[in-house]
Structure formats: C-alpha cells, structure tokens
Write a protein that holds these residues in place. Structure first.
Motif, PDB file in Angstrom:
ATOM      1  N   TRP A 237       0.834  -1.203   0.000  1.00 53.53           N
ATOM      2  CA  TRP A 237       0.000   0.000   0.000  1.00 53.53           C
ATOM      3  C   TRP A 237       0.872   1.257   0.000  1.00 53.53           C
ATOM      4  CZ3 TRP A 237      -0.833   4.267   3.086  1.00 53.53           C
ATOM      5  CH2 TRP A 237      -2.004   5.000   2.859  1.00 53.53           C
ATOM      6  N   LEU A 238       1.902   1.266   0.832  1.00 57.50           N
ATOM      7  CA  LEU A 238       2.768   2.442   0.916  1.00 57.50           C
ATOM      8  C   LEU A 238       3.512   2.699  -0.388  1.00 57.50           C
ATOM      9  CD1 LEU A 238       4.150   1.994   4.523  1.00 57.50           C
ATOM     10  CD2 LEU A 238       2.944   4.002   3.680  1.00 57.50           C
ATOM     11  N   TYR A 239       3.888   1.645  -1.081  1.00 54.97           N
ATOM     12  CA  TYR A 239       4.644   1.804  -2.320  1.00 54.97           C
ATOM     13  C   TYR A 239       3.757   2.146  -3.527  1.00 54.97           C
ATOM     14  CZ  TYR A 239       9.554   1.058  -1.302  1.00 54.97           C
ATOM     15  OH  TYR A 239      10.853   1.246  -0.877  1.00 54.97           O
ATOM     16  N   ASP A 240       2.460   2.159  -3.346  1.00 54.76           N
ATOM     17  CA  ASP A 240       1.564   2.562  -4.431  1.00 54.76           C
ATOM     18  C   ASP A 240       1.522   4.089  -4.487  1.00 54.76           C
ATOM     19  OD1 ASP A 240      -0.492   3.174  -6.164  1.00 54.76           O
ATOM     20  OD2 ASP A 240      -1.862   1.659  -5.362  1.00 54.76           O
ATOM     21  N   PRO A 241       2.028   4.720  -5.555  1.00 53.44           N
ATOM     22  CA  PRO A 241       2.058   6.190  -5.641  1.00 53.44           C
ATOM     23  C   PRO A 241       0.682   6.839  -5.454  1.00 53.44           C
ATOM     24  CG  PRO A 241       3.345   5.213  -7.415  1.00 53.44           C
ATOM     25  CD  PRO A 241       2.598   4.091  -6.765  1.00 53.44           C
ATOM     26  N   ALA A 242      -0.364   6.097  -5.747  1.00 57.25           N
ATOM     27  CA  ALA A 242      -1.712   6.644  -5.611  1.00 57.25           C
ATOM     28  C   ALA A 242      -2.063   6.935  -4.156  1.00 57.25           C
ATOM     29  CB  ALA A 242      -2.734   5.677  -6.212  1.00 57.25           C
ATOM     30  N   ASN A 243      -1.321   6.337  -3.226  1.00 56.30           N
ATOM     31  CA  ASN A 243      -1.615   6.494  -1.797  1.00 56.30           C
ATOM     32  C   ASN A 243      -0.727   7.535  -1.114  1.00 56.30           C
ATOM     33  OD1 ASN A 243      -3.602   4.472  -1.914  1.00 56.30           O
ATOM     34  ND2 ASN A 243      -2.058   2.864  -1.664  1.00 56.30           N
ATOM     35  N   ARG A 244       0.063   8.283  -1.887  1.00 57.02           N
ATOM     36  CA  ARG A 244       1.013   9.228  -1.313  1.00 57.02           C
ATOM     37  C   ARG A 244       0.349  10.240  -0.381  1.00 57.02           C
ATOM     38  NH1 ARG A 244       3.524  14.246  -2.023  1.00 57.02           N
ATOM     39  NH2 ARG A 244       5.812  14.195  -1.763  1.00 57.02           N
ATOM     40  N   THR A 245      -0.694  10.893  -0.860  1.00 50.43           N
ATOM     41  CA  THR A 245      -1.364  11.921  -0.054  1.00 50.43           C
ATOM     42  C   THR A 245      -1.939  11.335   1.224  1.00 50.43           C
ATOM     43  OG1 THR A 245      -1.908  13.217  -2.030  1.00 50.43           O
ATOM     44  CG2 THR A 245      -3.194  13.660  -0.041  1.00 50.43           C
ATOM     45  N   GLU A 246      -2.571  10.170   1.113  1.00 53.59           N
ATOM     46  CA  GLU A 246      -3.161   9.541   2.295  1.00 53.59           C
ATOM     47  C   GLU A 246      -2.083   9.090   3.272  1.00 53.59           C
ATOM     48  OE1 GLU A 246      -6.354   6.043   3.562  1.00 53.59           O
ATOM     49  OE2 GLU A 246      -5.912   6.417   1.444  1.00 53.59           O
ATOM     50  N   ALA A 247      -0.956   8.584   2.745  1.00 50.37           N
ATOM     51  CA  ALA A 247       0.135   8.136   3.617  1.00 50.37           C
ATOM     52  C   ALA A 247       0.687   9.301   4.429  1.00 50.37           C
ATOM     53  CB  ALA A 247       1.239   7.491   2.782  1.00 50.37           C
ATOM     54  N   ILE A 248       0.861  10.443   3.779  1.00 52.99           N
ATOM     55  CA  ILE A 248       1.351  11.629   4.481  1.00 52.99           C
ATOM     56  C   ILE A 248       0.326  12.087   5.516  1.00 52.99           C
ATOM     57  CG2 ILE A 248       1.962  14.071   4.198  1.00 52.99           C
ATOM     58  CD1 ILE A 248       3.208  13.304   1.498  1.00 52.99           C
ATOM     59  N   ALA A 249      -0.954  11.969   5.189  1.00 49.35           N
ATOM     60  CA  ALA A 249      -2.014  12.349   6.134  1.00 49.35           C
ATOM     61  C   ALA A 249      -2.000  11.453   7.365  1.00 49.35           C
ATOM     62  CB  ALA A 249      -3.375  12.283   5.441  1.00 49.35           C
ATOM     63  N   VAL A 250      -1.742  10.166   7.174  1.00 46.30           N
ATOM     64  CA  VAL A 250      -1.642   9.240   8.306  1.00 46.30           C
ATOM     65  C   VAL A 250      -0.464   9.634   9.193  1.00 46.30           C
ATOM     66  CG1 VAL A 250      -1.130   6.857   8.963  1.00 46.30           C
ATOM     67  CG2 VAL A 250      -2.750   7.319   7.124  1.00 46.30           C
ATOM     68  N   LEU A 251       0.669   9.926   8.563  1.00 47.23           N
ATOM     69  CA  LEU A 251       1.850  10.343   9.321  1.00 47.23           C
ATOM     70  C   LEU A 251       1.589  11.640  10.077  1.00 47.23           C
ATOM     71  CD1 LEU A 251       4.788   9.598   9.934  1.00 47.23           C
ATOM     72  CD2 LEU A 251       5.482  10.869   7.903  1.00 47.23           C
ATOM     73  N   GLN A 252       0.864  12.548   9.436  1.00 50.43           N
ATOM     74  CA  GLN A 252       0.530  13.821  10.091  1.00 50.43           C
ATOM     75  C   GLN A 252      -0.365  13.600  11.302  1.00 50.43           C
ATOM     76  OE1 GLN A 252      -1.741  16.560   7.689  1.00 50.43           O
ATOM     77  NE2 GLN A 252      -1.174  18.331   8.943  1.00 50.43           N
ATOM     78  N   LYS A 253      -1.306  12.667  11.189  1.00 51.03           N
ATOM     79  CA  LYS A 253      -2.227  12.380  12.293  1.00 51.03           C
ATOM     80  C   LYS A 253      -1.478  11.977  13.554  1.00 51.03           C
ATOM     81  CE  LYS A 253      -5.920   9.183  13.640  1.00 51.03           C
ATOM     82  NZ  LYS A 253      -6.797   8.068  13.191  1.00 51.03           N
ATOM     83  N   TYR A 254      -0.427  11.168  13.386  1.00 58.14           N
ATOM     84  CA  TYR A 254       0.267  10.630  14.559  1.00 58.14           C
ATOM     85  C   TYR A 254       1.466  11.455  15.010  1.00 58.14           C
ATOM     86  CZ  TYR A 254      -2.762   6.605  14.176  1.00 58.14           C
ATOM     87  OH  TYR A 254      -3.867   5.799  14.143  1.00 58.14           O
ATOM     88  N   THR A 255       2.015  12.272  14.123  1.00 56.30           N
ATOM     89  CA  THR A 255       3.179  13.070  14.511  1.00 56.30           C
ATOM     90  C   THR A 255       2.831  14.518  14.820  1.00 56.30           C
ATOM     91  OG1 THR A 255       3.711  13.709  12.227  1.00 56.30           O
ATOM     92  CG2 THR A 255       4.680  11.651  13.067  1.00 56.30           C
ATOM     93  N   LYS A 256       1.644  14.942  14.369  1.00 55.15           N
ATOM     94  CA  LYS A 256       1.183  16.327  14.575  1.00 55.15           C
ATOM     95  C   LYS A 256       2.130  17.341  13.926  1.00 55.15           C
ATOM     96  CE  LYS A 256      -2.122  14.769  17.298  1.00 55.15           C
ATOM     97  NZ  LYS A 256      -1.926  13.328  17.162  1.00 55.15           N
ATOM     98  N   ARG A 257       2.751  16.940  12.818  1.00 51.33           N
ATOM     99  CA  ARG A 257       3.648  17.834  12.086  1.00 51.33           C
ATOM    100  C   ARG A 257       3.000  18.276  10.781  1.00 51.33           C
ATOM    101  NH1 ARG A 257       7.399  19.539  15.725  1.00 51.33           N
ATOM    102  NH2 ARG A 257       8.204  17.780  16.922  1.00 51.33           N
ATOM    103  N   PRO A 258       3.339  19.466  10.269  1.00 43.43           N
ATOM    104  CA  PRO A 258       2.740  19.953   9.021  1.00 43.43           C
ATOM    105  C   PRO A 258       3.168  19.117   7.819  1.00 43.43           C
ATOM    106  CG  PRO A 258       4.471  21.444   9.766  1.00 43.43           C
ATOM    107  CD  PRO A 258       4.240  20.463  10.872  1.00 43.43           C
ATOM    108  N   PRO A 259       2.310  19.025   6.799  1.00 44.94           N
ATOM    109  CA  PRO A 259       2.595  18.189   5.626  1.00 44.94           C
ATOM    110  C   PRO A 259       3.909  18.527   4.925  1.00 44.94           C
ATOM    111  CG  PRO A 259       0.293  18.847   5.633  1.00 44.94           C
ATOM    112  CD  PRO A 259       0.961  19.624   6.733  1.00 44.94           C
ATOM    113  N   ASP A 260       4.305  19.815   4.920  1.00 40.67           N
ATOM    114  CA  ASP A 260       5.540  20.172   4.212  1.00 40.67           C
ATOM    115  C   ASP A 260       6.778  19.586   4.898  1.00 40.67           C
ATOM    116  OD1 ASP A 260       5.200  21.863   6.406  1.00 40.67           O
ATOM    117  OD2 ASP A 260       6.297  23.502   5.484  1.00 40.67           O
ATOM    118  N   GLN A 261       6.665  19.289   6.196  1.00 44.56           N
ATOM    119  CA  GLN A 261       7.772  18.627   6.892  1.00 44.56           C
ATOM    120  C   GLN A 261       7.759  17.120   6.652  1.00 44.56           C
ATOM    121  OE1 GLN A 261       7.824  19.534  11.066  1.00 44.56           O
ATOM    122  NE2 GLN A 261       8.303  21.702  10.783  1.00 44.56           N
ATOM    123  N   LEU A 262       6.583  16.589   6.368  1.00 43.90           N
ATOM    124  CA  LEU A 262       6.433  15.144   6.258  1.00 43.90           C
ATOM    125  C   LEU A 262       6.633  14.619   4.845  1.00 43.90           C
ATOM    126  CD1 LEU A 262       3.355  14.709   8.631  1.00 43.90           C
ATOM    127  CD2 LEU A 262       5.793  14.553   9.176  1.00 43.90           C
TER     128      LEU A 262
END
Length: 274
Positions: free
Chosen positions: A189-214
């Motif tokens: 799932w992570l290696y599917d380019p179609a999931n890039r935006t969602e993957a970053i959103a998941v990381l943002q949810k748990y790290t509380k960091r802005p998307p440009d950092q992630l």
C-alpha cells in the motif's frame, strides 16, 4: 490490514529496545520493534521466547545532524556528541562515518541525553554540537536550521529496527502467517504512488507535524530514496553486518557467529527472510 486478519492491536509504549525484548519474553506484548543490537545481544546471551518476523526498512532513516554553525564532519573535532546510550549502534555507525573525515572517537566527547526528542532539545540548547536523529525529528531539525552532516541511508545497508514476535503466540491460530500478510499489504500500500497523499495524512495524524515537513520523509521511505523494504523480508547479510559491528565494538565476543535459525521466525510460521 490488521483488522482484515482478525487482529485488534493495542499500542504499548516502551522506553528502550532492551525493554521491548523483555516485554516480548514476558508475554506482555506479541509484536514489538527493537534495534537489532539489543535483540541480537539477547540472543547471544541465551534469551528465548521471541523471533524476528520482518524488517521494515533495508537502510536506516537516521540523519547525523549538527548545529547551524557546523557545516562539515571535519568540524566536529573537539565537539560534544549527544547519544541515547554508550553501547549503541548509532554510535558505532557514526564513528565509521566520522573516520572517513579523519575524526576519531577520541576527538569528540560523548554525552548520553536520551531519545531523539531529548537529543534535539539538547542540540537546540547548544549542550551538544551534533547527534543522530531518527524520523520525523530529524526532518523537523532540518526545517529549524540544523545541518545534515551525514545521511546514514547513503552508507552501508543495515536494519535499524527489526519486528519481533512472541514465538509461542506466532504458532497459535496461524498468528504469524496472518501478521505477515498484514505487514506485506502495508508495504504494498505504501509503495503505491496513488496512496502518497493519504500516507502523508496518516503520518501527520500521529506526529502532529505539518505536511511540508512530512513530504520529505515520505520521499525518504518510499519515494526517491526508497529505504522501506518492498516486502518486509529480513536480509540476513545485513544482520550479519550488525553482528560484525557489535563484535568489533565489544558488545559481543569477537568471532561470535549468530545463526539465522537462532533469531528468525521459521517461514512456515510467517517469517520472511532472504
């Protein structure tokens, strides 16, 4: 993916890799991440009850980060190095990187400060001049003006973390096989380019960091650098490299050979290795 395999996982926070292994052996957790040095040292000393099922990444995500005034590795002579402990892989791999710049362990002073967050705080205060940071703290440090002096993903391949399971649990109810299927689906799932935006959103949810950092972290793991394993398989030769590093630095007796059978979960139980 875990739910599809019949799991409803709960997260248990631990403070160190040795504690992670202790929780596994005690049966308090069924799956845990730990740095390979702690895991292999436990195996060498006869600990049982756990086995490695997967390796999430084939190269480390670590950055060797220095304060803004430090631009090169050669400038680290006479400076304070902040670390999480005295007998850790992050120190040994750092020494190898520094040696290429003519800096020996005797040229620096080590200060034990703790986890990545604590190391970053010490870096900001100026009580240390450089340190190894893990993600996402490393990327945060870059955005706040710290300099990346060395990216460990550019050096030798070795696993910075291994996933282990309670051995008895893995045998029951096809737990290990089902868990491996969930992990493989996550990598796919992570290696599917179609999931890039969602993957970053998941990381943002748990790290509380802005998307440009992630976004750069996504690129490190599955984009340009692609340090994340394609299938989660443990690369035995890379683990051997860690074992050699441990012996060289006195963490285990010189000449120690650790057979993969001593730490790998068997394939029929869900272990994945090559």
């Amino acid at each position: 993916f875990f739910k599809d395999e019949g799991f409803a996982p709960e997260v248990v926070i631990f403070q160190s890799s040795p504690q992670s292994i202790q929780l596994l052996v005690a049966g308090e957790v069924q799956l845990a991440g730990a740095q390979p040095e702690a895991l292999l040292a436990a195996v060498v000393h006869g600990s049982k009850g756990f086995a490695v099922i997967s390796s999430p990444a084939e190269r480390p995500d670590w950055f060797l980060v220095g304060r803004p005034e430090i631009k090169t590795l050669a400038e680290l002579k006479g400076k304070f190095f902040g670390t999480g402990g005295l007998q850790l892989g992050e120190n040994w791999w750092t020494f190898k990187a520094l040696a290429k710049a003519g800096v020996a362990p005797a040229d620096i002073s080590m200060l034990v400060v703790g986890t990545s967050v604590q190391k970053f705080a010490a870096l900001q205060r100026g009580s240390i001049a450089f340190t190894v940071l893990f993600q996402p703290t490393a990327q945060v440090a870059v955005t706040e003006g710290m300099n990346v002096l060395y990216r460990f993903s550019d050096g030798e391949a070795f696993p910075s973390i291994l996933y282990s399971v309670a051995a008895g649990w893995a045998q029951q109810g096809s737990h290990g096989v089902r868990l491996q299927r969930a992990l493989r689906r996550a990598h796919d799932w992570l290696y599917d380019p179609a999931n890039r935006t969602e993957a970053i959103a998941v990381l943002q949810k748990y790290t509380k960091r802005p998307p440009d950092q992630l976004a750069p972290i996504y690129d490190l793991y599955v984009g340009k650098d692609a340090i994340l394993s394609r299938d989660g398989a443990v690369v035995v030769s890379d683990v051997d490299r860690v074992i050699a590093q441990m012996a060289e630095n006195g963490a285990i007796p010189k000449g120690t050979v650790v057979s993969p059978d001593l730490y790998l979960l068997p394939k029929e139980l869900g272990g994945l290795a090559r």
